[in-house]
Design a protein around this motif. Structure first.
Motif, mmCIF file in Angstrom:
data_model
loop_
_atom_site.group_PDB
_atom_site.id
_atom_site.type_symbol
_atom_site.label_atom_id
_atom_site.label_comp_id
_atom_site.label_asym_id
_atom_site.label_seq_id
_atom_site.Cartn_x
_atom_site.Cartn_y
_atom_site.Cartn_z
ATOM 1 N N ILE A 61 -0.571 13.959 -0.420
ATOM 2 C CA ILE A 61 -0.086 13.197 0.738
ATOM 3 C C ILE A 61 -0.179 11.711 0.417
ATOM 4 O O ILE A 61 -1.211 11.250 -0.103
ATOM 5 N N PRO A 62 0.869 10.938 0.697
ATOM 6 C CA PRO A 62 0.818 9.494 0.408
ATOM 7 C C PRO A 62 -0.397 8.824 1.030
ATOM 8 O O PRO A 62 -0.751 9.092 2.177
ATOM 9 N N ASP A 63 -1.075 7.998 0.197
ATOM 10 C CA ASP A 63 -2.204 7.174 0.619
ATOM 11 C C ASP A 63 -3.489 7.963 0.863
ATOM 12 O O ASP A 63 -4.477 7.415 1.349
ATOM 13 N N LEU A 64 -3.493 9.267 0.508
ATOM 14 C CA LEU A 64 -4.725 10.060 0.510
ATOM 15 C C LEU A 64 -5.071 10.456 -0.912
ATOM 16 O O LEU A 64 -4.189 10.609 -1.767
ATOM 17 N N HIS A 65 -6.357 10.635 -1.176
ATOM 18 C CA HIS A 65 -6.831 10.991 -2.518
ATOM 19 C C HIS A 65 -6.178 12.304 -2.949
ATOM 20 O O HIS A 65 -6.277 13.310 -2.228
ATOM 21 N N PRO A 66 -5.511 12.328 -4.123
ATOM 22 C CA PRO A 66 -4.772 13.540 -4.519
ATOM 23 C C PRO A 66 -5.660 14.759 -4.715
ATOM 24 O O PRO A 66 -5.188 15.893 -4.609
ATOM 25 N N GLY A 67 -6.950 14.551 -4.985
ATOM 26 C CA GLY A 67 -7.850 15.691 -5.189
ATOM 27 C C GLY A 67 -8.623 16.078 -3.949
ATOM 28 O O GLY A 67 -9.356 17.077 -3.963
ATOM 29 N N MET A 68 -8.500 15.304 -2.888
ATOM 30 C CA MET A 68 -9.253 15.586 -1.661
ATOM 31 C C MET A 68 -8.369 15.381 -0.438
ATOM 32 O O MET A 68 -8.600 14.508 0.387
ATOM 33 N N CYS A 69 -7.336 16.169 -0.327
ATOM 34 C CA CYS A 69 -6.505 16.134 0.873
ATOM 35 C C CYS A 69 -5.822 17.481 1.052
ATOM 36 O O CYS A 69 -5.621 18.220 0.079
ATOM 37 N N ALA A 70 -5.508 17.793 2.261
ATOM 38 C CA ALA A 70 -4.907 19.092 2.563
ATOM 39 C C ALA A 70 -4.109 19.007 3.854
ATOM 40 O O ALA A 70 -4.344 18.144 4.703
ATOM 41 N N SER A 71 -3.160 19.933 3.969
ATOM 42 C CA SER A 71 -2.458 20.124 5.229
ATOM 43 C C SER A 71 -3.241 21.117 6.077
ATOM 44 O O SER A 71 -3.862 22.044 5.542
ATOM 45 N N ILE A 72 -3.191 20.925 7.373
ATOM 46 C CA ILE A 72 -3.845 21.858 8.289
ATOM 47 C C ILE A 72 -2.749 22.734 8.887
ATOM 48 O O ILE A 72 -1.787 22.228 9.480
ATOM 49 N N ILE A 128 -5.637 16.266 6.489
ATOM 50 C CA ILE A 128 -7.042 15.883 6.354
ATOM 51 C C ILE A 128 -7.260 15.413 4.934
ATOM 52 O O ILE A 128 -6.607 15.898 4.001
ATOM 53 N N GLY A 129 -8.136 14.439 4.742
ATOM 54 C CA GLY A 129 -8.413 13.999 3.375
ATOM 55 C C GLY A 129 -9.162 12.691 3.317
ATOM 56 O O GLY A 129 -9.499 12.085 4.346
ATOM 57 N N ARG A 130 -9.403 12.267 2.087
ATOM 58 C CA ARG A 130 -10.068 10.983 1.841
ATOM 59 C C ARG A 130 -9.012 9.921 1.616
ATOM 60 O O ARG A 130 -8.004 10.159 0.947
ATOM 61 N N VAL A 131 -9.223 8.736 2.184
ATOM 62 C CA VAL A 131 -8.295 7.628 1.985
ATOM 63 C C VAL A 131 -8.306 7.238 0.511
ATOM 64 O O VAL A 131 -9.366 7.160 -0.129
ATOM 65 N N HIS A 132 -7.139 7.005 -0.030
ATOM 66 C CA HIS A 132 -7.006 6.705 -1.456
ATOM 67 C C HIS A 132 -7.835 5.471 -1.834
ATOM 68 O O HIS A 132 -7.817 4.462 -1.115
ATOM 69 N N PRO A 133 -8.574 5.540 -2.945
ATOM 70 C CA PRO A 133 -9.435 4.417 -3.357
ATOM 71 C C PRO A 133 -8.694 3.102 -3.567
ATOM 72 O O PRO A 133 -9.289 2.031 -3.499
ATOM 73 N N THR A 134 -7.379 3.168 -3.845
ATOM 74 C CA THR A 134 -6.631 1.911 -4.005
ATOM 75 C C THR A 134 -6.492 1.170 -2.693
ATOM 76 O O THR A 134 -6.255 -0.037 -2.663
ATOM 77 N N LEU A 135 -6.610 1.900 -1.564
ATOM 78 C CA LEU A 135 -6.560 1.261 -0.252
ATOM 79 C C LEU A 135 -7.937 0.796 0.189
ATOM 80 O O LEU A 135 -8.107 -0.322 0.660
ATOM 81 N N ILE A 136 -8.939 1.684 0.042
ATOM 82 C CA ILE A 136 -10.315 1.362 0.432
ATOM 83 C C ILE A 136 -11.240 1.965 -0.622
ATOM 84 O O ILE A 136 -11.165 3.164 -0.920
#
Length: 790
Positions: A639-650, A660-668
């Motif tokens: 998902i754009p702007d979420l960590h590619p290894g820690m995100c999922a669709s519900i 659901i997921g972790r915000v991408h480290p490049t953003l925060i």
């Protein structure tokens, strides 16, 4: 303001106590704010015997004034004070409007024993530059010195100050209309004033032509008089204008104002000789100018209405006349205008030019075409009688007014139902007669005609009921309790779910926030996991509020950054709000953001940090609480702007309802986890919750751990375990994930807790182990897994 002495011309109220009458009128729905009498004690007619310059001022005068029983020295600054002038004198002890007490005093060292008064100082006209510059009021030279000034001027009338409801039309802003109101209350007839004239044979059409080139003027009448003699007005006109707050100018101008206050219809008098032989009514041109009677040049636009001589404007319609056709002391021939203009246009012009006049106020409230005709005839009558005018035959007319009668049919039972009273047909007849509404009656059915003077009444039974009710007397209505079906109060639809979910999230330790629906274009471009187009405002308040959001996550991140900047590190927040797409579809969403510590108790050494599984647990808790247990899954996606290894669709019932997921480290850089769910999707998928009886028999719990390749998903393993476990397997939980010693680098260990039970018996170890062994075999076969410690 209504002058009761004036109203007596049209209806007999000589037997009425005017204060008690005010109470009756107020009870009938027209609020009398104040009953005013203009009498002021210690106010007399005086004569200036001497007038000398003040020794210590270049504009003050020291006057010796005869007030009847003595001569007083009074200092006066009015420019028109002079010897021999009859004046109004406020003696010491007089209390003028504004609680201004007159006392003996010294003005620049000279004793002064009263005040010579202008009308605005007595509250009889408005104070402005024009009235101020004229100075003190000059009383007729025939006035007797020492008499009561207000009685001599016949200005001690009783006046009503009205607070008319905005839905009531112009009919209570003029004296004849108010007379009809009194007539309805007292059940008395109203007599209209005389408008008879003796026209000469010469006709107006020989001198004048009319063209109306705008739909903002549906009705325009013009008459012409000749041989006018400009002079003073008769005393009764001057007195009544003064009581209303208008200064008498001359007989012609005063008659125009008098008829307006009488019939509510503004008139305009043109000097016919300067006007020419034609009138064209049209919309103004953008940038067109006119110099109005107050000497100010006004710049107009195409929304304004102007009266022109065929080329140039000579009057700003409904607001103020032009200086180029003003009636002066040399005027002999007058063209009289009586018209109806678009009220909205007049109000807009008046407000834009900051030029409110008595005429513009009345045009803005609406006029009756019947009184437009009567007013012009009345003006001709008064000009003929008091200005020596000769009235030309005929009337030039433009008429596009809809004259369809306003007819309403009803029964008295309908009125009773609306008012909650019982009133007979005979009573309804009485009230309609009092109102002056002609009607027909047959077999219990009324057919009433609403007079055109009552513009505020539409041909509906509820308007008739209101009129009948107010005359019957609201105070006579019997109070009754309403009969309504009593229902249990409860939240419903989306409000119900918002409350339920909000309460649950707060119980899980999250704090609610409220953010703007409008975001910046940069925020709007983040976390676009849905194929939705966004609305960008054409004229935004600011750059950071220019796009209507389709997701709440960016707004929650802004709240996160604000709190981090203020040294708040543990942030667990949520928001439930609506989002909108470019097709104007709205969707309520639940947004969550969690970061830092979820639980922290340094005394007990408890420190639970937020991670992916914790926010996932919060989402699961909400879904389970709503009754969706075993109906939802999480599917790994990018998902754009979420960590590619820690995100999922519900997914709910295999349909995507959120992310659901972790915000991408490049953003925060910090660990920030977010989730978003569609409240609309949750609402549409709710099914009645099925309740099961609590188990009576003991459960058997067994654990198993397998070593899998790292690309194997735990959700897939659980699906296999459930299918292999059959009905005896009631619950599966992942309780440990291990990588490290004794596990290859491309592998990981997943440990599960399995619960077995039956509703009708106690399970034996043998039958549980049989199922348990089958589960192990299926998992090893499906994934090539190895059972740990086997």
């Amino acid at each position: 303001m209504i002058d009761l002495e004036w109203v007596k011309d049209y209806i007999d109220i000589s037997d009425q106590d005017l204060k008690e009458l005010a109470v009756k009128i107020t009870k009938a729905g027209i609020n009398i704010e104040k009953v005013i009498t203009n009498h002021i004690d210690n106010l007399v007619i005086g004569e200036v015997l001497k007038c000398e310059n003040h020794p210590d001022s270049d504009h003050l005068h020291v006057c010796l004034v005869n007030v009847g029983d003595k001569n007083l020295q009074i200092v006066c600054g009015a420019p028109n004070v002079r010897e021999g002038l009859k004046v109004i004198v406020a003696l010491p002890g007089a209390i003028l409007p504004g609680d201004f007490a007159i006392k003996k005093s010294k003005i620049r060292g000279v004793e002064s024993n009263g005040m010579l008064c202008a009308l605005y100082e007595l509250g009889l006209e408005e104070k402005n530059e024009q009235t101020y510059s004229k100075g003190i009021y000059e009383v007729d030279s025939k006035a007797k010195v020492g008499v009561d000034a207000m009685k001599y001027l016949n200005l001690d009338d009783t006046l009503y100050e009205l607070d008319v409801h905005k839905h009531r039309n112009n009919d209570c802003y003029y004296h004849i209309g108010f007379a009809y109101e009194i007539g309805a209350i007292l059940n008395r007839k109203v007599t209209l004033p005389s408008d008879k004239t003796t026209p000469i044979k010469d006709e107006i059409k020989n001198y004048f032509s009319l063209k109306v080139d705008t739909d903002k003027c549906p009705y325009y009448l013009a008459k012409m008089v000749t041989g006018v003699k400009i002079g003073e007005s008769p005393e009764f006109i001057k007195r009544r204008l003064t009581a209303y707050g208008m200064r008498s100018i001359n007989n012609v101008v005063d008659i125009s104002n008098y008829v307006m206050l009488e019939y509510g219809q503004p008139l305009h008098f043109f000097d016919k000789d300067t006007l020419g032989d034609k009138i064209l009514v049209r919309n103004a041109l953008d940038g067109e100018k006119i110099k109005t009677l107050d000497g100010v040049t006004r710049v107009l636009n195409s929304e304004d209405i102007v009266i022109t001589d065929g080329e140039k404007p000579v009057c700003l319609a409904g607001v103020m006349g032009g200086e180029n056709t003003e009636v002066t002391e040399n005027t002999k021939n007058i063209l009289i205008e009586s018209a109806i203009f678009d009220g909205v246009s007049i109000r807009n012009t008046s407000n834009r030019l900051e030029l409110r006049s008595e005429a513009s106020i009345r045009y803005g409230k609406g006029l009756s075409f019947e009184y437009t005709q009567k007013a012009i005839e009345r003006a001709c009558h008064l000009l003929e009688k008091y200005a020596g005018a000769k009235v030309l035959s005929g009337t030039v007319k433009h008429d596009k007014v809809d004259k369809t009668p306003k007819v309403v049919s009803f029964k008295s039972s309908q009125i009773n139902e609306l008012l909650g009273i019982t009133i007979s047909d005979e009573d309804v007849k009485v009230e309609l007669n009092r109102l002056g509404f002609p009607f027909e009656y047959e077999d219990g059915n009324f057919k009433a005609i609403i007079p055109f003077r009552r513009l505020d009444i539409d041909p509906y039974v509820n308007d008739i009921a209101e009129e009948v009710g107010r005359l019957y007397g609201y105070h006579n209505l019997v109070s009754t309790l309403p009969r309504v079906e009593i229902k249990k109060g409860k939240y419903d639809l989306d409000i119900k779910f918002r409350k339920i979910i909000s309460k649950r999230l707060r119980s899980l330790g999250l704090n609610e926030v409220k953010t703007y629906t409008l975001v910046s274009s940069d925020m709007a471009s983040k976390f676009k996991y849905e194929d939705k187009k966004q609305i960008t405002l054409p004229l935004p308040m600011s750059v950071d509020k220019s796009v209507i959001r389709t997701s709440l996550i960016s707004s929650l991140l802004k709240v996160y950054k604000y709190n981090r900047d203020h040294k708040v590190n543990d942030i667990n927040i949520y928001e439930i709000a609506k989002t909108y797409d470019a097709s104007y579809n709205e969707e309520s969403k639940i947004g969550m953001l969690m970061s830092g510590n979820y639980l922290l108790n340094q005394w007990l050494g408890v420190n639970v940090k937020v991670d992916f599984y914790l926010i996932k647990g919060v989402v699961q808790n909400i879904l389970d609480y709503l009754g969706f247990k075993n109906r939802y899954t999480f599917e790994k996606v990018e998902i754009p702007d979420l960590h590619p290894g820690m995100c999922a669709s519900i997914l709910l019932d295999r349909k995507k309802i959120g992310v659901i997921g972790r915000v991408h480290p490049t953003l925060i850089k910090e660990d920030v986890y977010v989730a978003e769910l569609s409240l609309e999707a949750l609402m549409s998928k709710v099914k009645p919750i099925k309740f099961k009886e609590a188990l009576k028999y003991p459960e058997i719990v067994k654990d198993m751990a397998f070593i899998f390749k790292k690309d194997v998903l735990s959700s897939e393993v659980i699906d296999v375990i459930r299918k292999a476990g059959g009905r005896l397997l009631t619950e599966v939980k992942l309780f440990d994930v291990y990588t490290g010693e004794n596990v290859a680098s491309d592998e990981r260990s997943l440990a599960y807790s399995l619960t077995f039970s039956a509703a009708d018996r106690t399970l034996s170890e043998e039958e549980v182990m049989k199922v348990f062994e089958n589960i192990i075999g299926k998992v090893e076969e499906k994934f090539g897994a190895k059972l740990r410690n086997k």
